[in-house]
Every structure is written in C-alpha cells, then in structure tokens.
Scaffold this motif. Sequence first.
Motif, short mmCIF file in Angstrom:
data_model
loop_
_atom_site.label_atom_id
_atom_site.label_comp_id
_atom_site.label_asym_id
_atom_site.label_seq_id
_atom_site.Cartn_x
_atom_site.Cartn_y
_atom_site.Cartn_z
N LYS A 29 28.45 20.18 -10.86
CA LYS A 29 28.13 21.02 -9.52
C LYS A 29 27.19 20.23 -8.49
CE LYS A 29 28.36 25.60 -11.14
NZ LYS A 29 27.97 26.74 -11.62
N ILE A 30 26.29 19.53 -8.99
CA ILE A 30 25.35 18.67 -8.14
C ILE A 30 26.12 17.47 -7.81
CG2 ILE A 30 23.30 17.16 -8.38
CD1 ILE A 30 22.29 19.05 -10.41
N LEU A 31 26.81 16.93 -8.43
CA LEU A 31 28.09 15.64 -7.88
C LEU A 31 28.60 16.05 -6.58
CD1 LEU A 31 29.28 14.10 -11.44
CD2 LEU A 31 27.54 12.89 -9.49
N ASP A 32 29.18 17.32 -6.52
CA ASP A 32 29.94 17.92 -5.57
C ASP A 32 29.20 17.89 -4.24
OD1 ASP A 32 32.03 17.84 -6.98
OD2 ASP A 32 32.11 19.71 -7.34
N ARG A 33 27.81 18.23 -4.47
CA ARG A 33 27.02 18.68 -3.27
C ARG A 33 25.63 17.96 -3.20
NH1 ARG A 33 23.57 22.56 -5.20
NH2 ARG A 33 24.33 23.41 -6.97
N SER A 34 25.94 16.67 -3.34
CA SER A 34 24.44 15.94 -3.15
C SER A 34 23.96 16.24 -1.58
CB SER A 34 24.51 14.38 -3.29
OG SER A 34 23.42 13.80 -3.07
N SER A 35 22.68 16.20 -1.49
CA SER A 35 21.96 16.41 -0.39
C SER A 35 21.45 15.26 0.29
CB SER A 35 20.87 17.19 -0.46
OG SER A 35 19.74 16.81 -1.24
N ARG A 36 21.75 14.01 -0.37
CA ARG A 36 21.22 12.69 0.15
C ARG A 36 22.30 11.60 0.44
NH1 ARG A 36 16.17 11.06 -1.85
NH2 ARG A 36 16.39 9.78 -0.24
N ARG A 37 22.29 10.72 1.23
CA ARG A 37 23.32 10.00 1.73
C ARG A 37 22.82 8.47 0.95
NH1 ARG A 37 24.76 9.98 8.09
NH2 ARG A 37 25.58 12.11 8.05
N GLY A 38 24.00 8.21 0.61
CA GLY A 38 24.27 6.91 -0.06
C GLY A 38 24.23 7.07 -1.53
N LEU A 39 24.82 5.89 -2.31
CA LEU A 39 25.00 5.75 -3.32
C LEU A 39 23.65 5.83 -4.15
CD1 LEU A 39 26.85 5.76 -5.96
CD2 LEU A 39 26.81 3.29 -5.62
#
Length: 64
Positions: A29-39
């Motif tokens: 679930k966290i992978l789908d909606r990361s709040s940070r930009r960039g890898l």
Amino acid sequence: RHRLRTEDGARLDKRREATVEPGIGNQKKILDRSSRRGLAAASCELHLAATGLNLRKVHRAAYC
C-alpha cells in the motif's frame, strides 16, 4: 509442493499467512502512494515504513 501437502507443511503455511503476509500487504500500500518524489526519497520512505513495522513486531513480541 510436496512439503505443503504434508500436515506440518500446511500448518507452517497457515502460520506464515498470519505473520508475514499482513506486513507485506501494508508495504505494498505504501509503494502505491509514496508522498516523496524521486527514487531515493521514495526508497527512504519505504525503509522508514519497514523499520516501523519491525519495531512494532519487536514490541509485541517483547511485551506480550
């Protein structure tokens, strides 16, 4: 496949479903909606979530 067909294998698989799978589901679930930009930032966020999950497991195991 043979191992899962045995009585011990089936019991261990049931135990895995209850202990491992919920944690993996929460991380997905966290992978789908990361709040940070960039890898790199998203990777740090995922590591933080995994650390929190592991700390919660340690806490529950130590104080039950």
